[in-house]
Design a protein around this motif. Structure first.
Motif, mmCIF file in Angstrom:
data_model
loop_
_atom_site.group_PDB
_atom_site.id
_atom_site.type_symbol
_atom_site.label_atom_id
_atom_site.label_comp_id
_atom_site.label_asym_id
_atom_site.label_seq_id
_atom_site.Cartn_x
_atom_site.Cartn_y
_atom_site.Cartn_z
ATOM 1 N N SER A 1 -7.749 15.578 25.561
ATOM 2 C CA SER A 1 -6.309 15.546 25.757
ATOM 3 C C SER A 1 -5.873 14.095 25.879
ATOM 4 O O SER A 1 -6.439 13.339 26.646
ATOM 5 C CB SER A 1 -5.929 16.292 27.041
ATOM 6 N N ASP A 2 -4.855 13.715 25.086
ATOM 7 C CA ASP A 2 -4.399 12.333 25.204
ATOM 8 C C ASP A 2 -3.101 12.262 26.009
ATOM 9 O O ASP A 2 -2.420 11.258 26.015
ATOM 10 C CB ASP A 2 -4.238 11.686 23.818
ATOM 11 N N SER A 3 -2.799 13.346 26.706
ATOM 12 C CA SER A 3 -1.569 13.371 27.495
ATOM 13 C C SER A 3 -1.641 12.410 28.673
ATOM 14 O O SER A 3 -2.644 12.336 29.383
ATOM 15 C CB SER A 3 -1.344 14.790 28.026
ATOM 16 N N LEU A 4 -0.535 11.697 28.879
ATOM 17 C CA LEU A 4 -0.490 10.757 29.995
ATOM 18 C C LEU A 4 -0.389 11.479 31.336
ATOM 19 O O LEU A 4 -0.561 10.879 32.387
ATOM 20 C CB LEU A 4 0.694 9.803 29.825
ATOM 21 N N TRP A 5 -0.136 12.786 31.275
ATOM 22 C CA TRP A 5 -0.107 13.557 32.520
ATOM 23 C C TRP A 5 -1.481 13.554 33.187
ATOM 24 O O TRP A 5 -1.598 13.737 34.387
ATOM 25 C CB TRP A 5 0.365 14.991 32.260
ATOM 26 N N GLN A 6 -2.503 13.372 32.380
ATOM 27 C CA GLN A 6 -3.853 13.292 32.962
ATOM 28 C C GLN A 6 -3.960 12.071 33.862
ATOM 29 O O GLN A 6 -4.503 12.137 34.960
ATOM 30 C CB GLN A 6 -4.922 13.217 31.861
ATOM 31 N N GLU A 7 -3.439 10.944 33.385
ATOM 32 C CA GLU A 7 -3.469 9.723 34.184
ATOM 33 C C GLU A 7 -2.700 9.934 35.489
ATOM 34 O O GLU A 7 -3.155 9.546 36.555
ATOM 35 C CB GLU A 7 -2.865 8.546 33.405
ATOM 36 N N VAL A 8 -1.545 10.588 35.350
ATOM 37 C CA VAL A 8 -0.730 10.862 36.536
ATOM 38 C C VAL A 8 -1.540 11.703 37.530
ATOM 39 O O VAL A 8 -1.570 11.431 38.734
ATOM 40 C CB VAL A 8 0.562 11.607 36.130
ATOM 41 N N ASP A 9 -2.243 12.696 36.980
ATOM 42 C CA ASP A 9 -3.064 13.577 37.798
ATOM 43 C C ASP A 9 -4.144 12.788 38.550
ATOM 44 O O ASP A 9 -4.415 13.035 39.721
ATOM 45 C CB ASP A 9 -3.729 14.611 36.878
ATOM 46 N N PHE A 10 -4.751 11.853 37.865
ATOM 47 C CA PHE A 10 -5.832 11.083 38.483
ATOM 48 C C PHE A 10 -5.336 10.181 39.608
ATOM 49 O O PHE A 10 -6.020 9.995 40.610
ATOM 50 C CB PHE A 10 -6.584 10.255 37.438
ATOM 51 N N VAL A 11 -4.142 9.632 39.438
ATOM 52 C CA VAL A 11 -3.592 8.813 40.523
ATOM 53 C C VAL A 11 -3.397 9.703 41.747
ATOM 54 O O VAL A 11 -3.741 9.331 42.876
ATOM 55 C CB VAL A 11 -2.258 8.168 40.104
ATOM 56 N N GLN A 12 -2.896 10.903 41.527
ATOM 57 C CA GLN A 12 -2.713 11.830 42.646
ATOM 58 C C GLN A 12 -4.046 12.257 43.248
ATOM 59 O O GLN A 12 -4.164 12.456 44.456
ATOM 60 C CB GLN A 12 -1.954 13.080 42.167
ATOM 61 N N LEU A 13 -5.045 12.385 42.376
ATOM 62 C CA LEU A 13 -6.367 12.778 42.861
ATOM 63 C C LEU A 13 -6.927 11.695 43.790
ATOM 64 O O LEU A 13 -7.443 11.985 44.872
ATOM 65 C CB LEU A 13 -7.293 13.003 41.664
ATOM 66 N N TYR A 14 -6.839 10.454 43.357
ATOM 67 C CA TYR A 14 -7.276 9.348 44.215
ATOM 68 C C TYR A 14 -6.555 9.418 45.565
ATOM 69 O O TYR A 14 -7.160 9.329 46.622
ATOM 70 C CB TYR A 14 -6.930 8.003 43.560
ATOM 71 N N ASP A 15 -5.254 9.567 45.486
ATOM 72 C CA ASP A 15 -4.432 9.599 46.703
ATOM 73 C C ASP A 15 -4.878 10.731 47.629
ATOM 74 O O ASP A 15 -5.038 10.532 48.832
ATOM 75 C CB ASP A 15 -2.964 9.767 46.291
ATOM 76 N N THR A 16 -5.134 11.896 47.043
ATOM 77 C CA THR A 16 -5.512 13.057 47.856
ATOM 78 C C THR A 16 -6.859 12.836 48.536
ATOM 79 O O THR A 16 -7.022 13.091 49.726
ATOM 80 C CB THR A 16 -5.580 14.320 46.973
ATOM 81 N N VAL A 17 -7.841 12.340 47.777
ATOM 82 C CA VAL A 17 -9.177 12.143 48.347
ATOM 83 C C VAL A 17 -9.124 11.135 49.499
ATOM 84 O O VAL A 17 -9.638 11.395 50.592
ATOM 85 C CB VAL A 17 -10.171 11.668 47.274
ATOM 86 N N PHE A 18 -8.509 9.995 49.271
ATOM 87 C CA PHE A 18 -8.529 8.968 50.312
ATOM 88 C C PHE A 18 -7.682 9.378 51.522
ATOM 89 O O PHE A 18 -8.014 9.039 52.650
ATOM 90 C CB PHE A 18 -8.109 7.615 49.738
ATOM 91 N N THR A 19 -6.632 10.137 51.271
ATOM 92 C CA THR A 19 -5.850 10.641 52.405
ATOM 93 C C THR A 19 -6.692 11.603 53.240
ATOM 94 O O THR A 19 -6.729 11.521 54.459
ATOM 95 C CB THR A 19 -4.587 11.358 51.900
ATOM 96 N N LYS A 20 -7.410 12.499 52.552
ATOM 97 C CA LYS A 20 -8.263 13.458 53.267
ATOM 98 C C LYS A 20 -9.357 12.771 54.059
ATOM 99 O O LYS A 20 -9.758 13.242 55.117
ATOM 100 C CB LYS A 20 -8.907 14.433 52.269
ATOM 101 N N LEU A 21 -9.850 11.676 53.528
ATOM 102 C CA LEU A 21 -10.913 10.951 54.228
ATOM 103 C C LEU A 21 -10.351 10.115 55.376
ATOM 104 O O LEU A 21 -11.102 9.491 56.121
ATOM 105 C CB LEU A 21 -11.671 10.039 53.253
ATOM 106 N N GLY A 22 -9.034 10.096 55.485
ATOM 107 C CA GLY A 22 -8.424 9.310 56.551
ATOM 108 C C GLY A 22 -8.375 7.832 56.216
ATOM 109 O O GLY A 22 -8.090 6.998 57.064
ATOM 110 N N LEU A 23 -8.692 7.505 54.975
ATOM 111 C CA LEU A 23 -8.688 6.107 54.554
ATOM 112 C C LEU A 23 -7.314 5.804 53.947
ATOM 113 O O LEU A 23 -7.128 5.881 52.738
ATOM 114 C CB LEU A 23 -9.818 5.868 53.543
ATOM 115 N N ASN A 24 -6.385 5.460 54.824
ATOM 116 C CA ASN A 24 -5.019 5.223 54.359
ATOM 117 C C ASN A 24 -4.834 3.785 53.898
ATOM 118 O O ASN A 24 -5.500 2.886 54.379
ATOM 119 C CB ASN A 24 -4.033 5.526 55.484
#
Length: 458
Positions: free
Chosen positions: A154-177
Motif C-alpha cells: 500500500s502506498d497510501s500516506l495513511w499508513q505513515e499517519v498510522d505509524f506516527v500514532q502507533l509510536y505515540d500510543t506505545v510510548f504513552t503506554k510505557l509512561g515515556l512522555n
RNA sequence: GUGGUUGUAGUUCAGUUGGUUAGAACGCCUGAUUGUGGUUCAGGAGGUCGCCGGUUCGAAUCCGGUCUUCCACCCCA
C-alpha cells in the motif's frame, strides 16, 4: 580454580528482574501492534549470505556476522585465494550463511517468497534479536532486539499517519512522555541535491547534513567541501543550517526552496499531508517535528523517514526509526510493492525507562506463598493445598526439603515472598494451615477455603 | 575499522616511591536459636591481583602483547 566463564563482547545475560522488565516492554509493544492490526511472523536467526550482503551498504556488510560453513570448509577453497589472504573474497567461499542484521530485509525476503499466500496489504510485526559486529558502546550491543512493524502493498500516506500514532500510543503506554518523532522525506533530500546540482552526491550530502546537531554548521560545511560539493551549492542550502519555526513554517520554506524540483515538491506535499493530518488528530504525549537534517543511513528509503528521540535530557541515540521503501522487495524480484515500516529499539528503551525510573510498576518475579517443609507427611498435606491455590492462579511452592526452619524462612525472606504457610502435626490434626504474613509478622490459623480467600484478597 | 579508557574476593572498591602473610564494606557459610525470617553477637570460608611474556634480588605496582569494560569517532537501534 577453573577459569572464570565469560560471555562474548557486546552480549548480556538477563536476570529474572531484568527479564520481567523486558517482558513488560515487549508485552506493551506487542499489544499495541495487535490493536493496530498487525500480525506476528518470525524468520530464522540466520539467512543465506546473499540475502543479506549488499543490502546495508559497505559499512553494513562489514558488520554482518558470517557463519563458517560446516565440515572441512578450507579444503574447497582455491589455493591461490588462500595464499592471497583476501579476506573478503575468501569469506564468500568459506561462509554461505550469516546472522540476521535487521528484520526488514528478512521480511522483504519473506514477502517475496510467500507472495502467493499473503493477503495484501500485509501488516506484520516481528520481535526478534539481531546481530551486528559493531564495537559496543552505550546503548549499543552486538546482540539486541528489534521490534518492527511494516505494511507492504500500500502506498497510501495513511499508513505513515498510522505509524506516527502507533509510536505515540506505545510510548504513552510505557509512561515515556515527551518523545520526539522526527520526520523527513527522502524526496525532499533528493530535491535539495537536485537544485544544488549534486544529485550524484546525494548520500554524502545527506550523511553530512545528518550531523548538523552534532558538529554544527561549520563542521557540516567542511565535510561537504571534503566530499566535493561546491561552495556555491552549499551556499544555496545554507538556510537549512538554521532551520527553525513551526512545522508549517518549515514546510512553506521548503516548498519555496524546492519549487523547481518535481521530486522535491512531491516530498513536501507528502510530508505536509502527514503533518496536517496528525495536527488535526492530535497526539497523546509525543511531539512530531519536521527535521530536514534527518537522513538515516539505510539507502533503501524512498519516501518518509522516521526517527524517535528520547525525551529531552536523556542522552541516548535514537530509540526507534523507520521509513518508506518503494522497492525493497524489488531486490528479490517482486516489483511495485511499496512498503513502510518502523522499528523500536527495545534495549535502548529499557535503558531510558531505567534512567527515568519508570519501571516501578513491574511485578517482581516471585511466588506469592511458600509452604514450609517439615517432612514427607506434612509436605503431602501441604501439596493438596498448593494444588488448590495454583488452580486459583496463586503462585505457590513447597520448599523442596525439610531443611532447618531458619533456612526456609530465610529463603522466603530473600525472595520477597509475602506469605509463608506452616503445617506441622498440630495443623494436620486440626485440618488447618498457619499463615504468616512476612511483612507484618502476623500469624493466623485458617481452614483451607479461608486460606484461599485471605490470599486472594491480599 | 581509528583514538582513548578499564580490569584486585560473589559485589562495590582501597592498596603509598616496586619491598614481609594483598585489605575493607556488603554478601555468603556456621553457631547463639531442633516450630519462626529481617536486627544483634561470635566464628568461618573465599583472591593465579584479566591472561601471556619481559625488566628486577623482588611486580597487584614498571614495560610489551592480548582479551575484556566503558567512552568518542565511523556507523547505527
Amino acid at each position: 580454580m577453573a577459569q572464570k566463564p565469560s560471555i562474548p563482547k557486546g552480549t548480556r545475560d538477563f536476570s529474572p528482574v531484568e527479564v520481567a522488565k523486558r517482558d513488560y516492554i515487549f508485552t506493551t509493544i506487542k499489544s499495541v501492534f495487535q490493536t493496530f492490526g498487525f500480525q506476528s511472523i518470525e524468520t530464522p536467526s540466520f539467512e543465506n549470505s546473499e540475502t543479506l550482503m549488499g543490502k546495508y551498504g559497505e559499512e553494513g556488510d562489514r558488520l554482518i556476522f558470517k557463519i563458517l560453513n560446516s565440515g572441512d570448509y578450507l579444503s574447497k577453497a582455491d589455493e591461490n585465494l588462500l595464499a592471497s589472504k583476501d579476506s573478503q573474497k575468501l569469506t564468500s567461499v568459506i561462509s554461505e550463511k550469516a546472522l540476521r542484521y535487521d528484520l526488514t530485509v528478512p521480511f522483504a525476503r519473506y514477502v517475496v517468497q510467500h507472495q502467493n499466500e499473503i493477503e495484501f496489504p500485509f501488516k506484520r510485526y516481528q520481535i526478534q534479536p539481531v546481530w551486528r559486529a559493531d564495537r559496543p558502546q552505550k546503548g549499543r550491543f552486538r546482540e539486541f532486539y528489534q521490534c518492527d512493524a511494516d505494511v507492504v502493498g500500500s502506498d497510501s500516506l495513511w499508513q505513515e499517519v498510522d505509524f506516527v500514532q502507533l509510536y505515540d500510543t506505545v510510548f504513552t503506554k510505557l509512561g515515556l512522555n515527551g518523545v520526539t518523532v522526527k520526520m523527513n522525506n527522502r524526496k525532499i533530500l533528493s530535491g535539495i541535491a537536485e537544485i544544488i546540482d549534486a544529485s550524484d552526491k546525494l548520500i554524502d550530502f545527506t550523511v553530512a547534513l545528518d550531523k548538523l546537531d552534532k558538529i554544527g554548521k561549520e563542521g557540516v560545511t567542511k565535510e561537504m567541501l571534503e566530499k566535493g560539493i561546491s561552495e556555491e551549492a552549499i551556499e544555496k542550502v545554507a538556510p537549512l543550517f538554521d532551520f527553525t519555526g513551526t512545522n508549517q513554517e518549515k514546510l512553506n520554506q521548503l516548498a519555496n526552496m524546492l519549487a523547481s524540483s518535481v521530486e522535491g515538491t512531491k516530498g513536501v506535499e507528502e510530508l505536509r499531508f502527514i503533518i496536517d493530518t496528525i495536527e488535526t488528530i492530535g497526539l497523546q504525549s509525543a511531539n512530531l517535528t519536521l527535521d530536514v537534517t534527518l537522513a538515516r543511513g539505510l539507502n533503501y528509503y524512498t519516501g518518509a523517514i522516521f526517527e524517535v528521540a528520547a525525551p529531552e535530557g536523556v542522552k541516548m541515540g535514537s530509540i526507534g526509526g523507520g521509513g518508506r521503501y518503494d522497492d525493497l522487495t524489488g531486490i528479490f524480484g517482486l516489483k511495485d510493492m511499496s512498503g513502510v515500516g518502523i522499528s523500536f529499539g527495545l534495549d535502548r528503551i529499557y535503558l531510558v525507562l531505567e534512567e527515568l525510573g519508570l519501571f516501578e510498576e513491574v511485578a517482581q518475579p516471585r511466588p506469592d506463598i511458600l509452604f514450609i517443609n517439615f517432612g514427607n507427611e506434612e509436605a503431602l498435606y501441604a501439596t493438596k493445598a498448593i494444588a488448590k491455590l495454583r488452580a486459583e492462579g496463586i503462585k505457590s511452592e513447597l520448599y523442596p526439603s525439610d531443611a532447618k526452619m531458619k533456612k526456609q524462612m530465610m529463603y522466603a525472606n530473600k525472595r520477597n515472598i509475602p506469605f509463608v504457610v506452616l503445617v506441622g502435626s498440630k495443623e494436620i490434626e486440626e485440618g488447618t494451615y498457619t499463615l504468616k504474613n512476612m511483612s507484618t509478622g502476623e500469624q493466623l490459623v485458617y481452614k483451607l477455603n479461608e486460606l484461599l480467600q485471605v490470599v486472594i484478597n491480599s
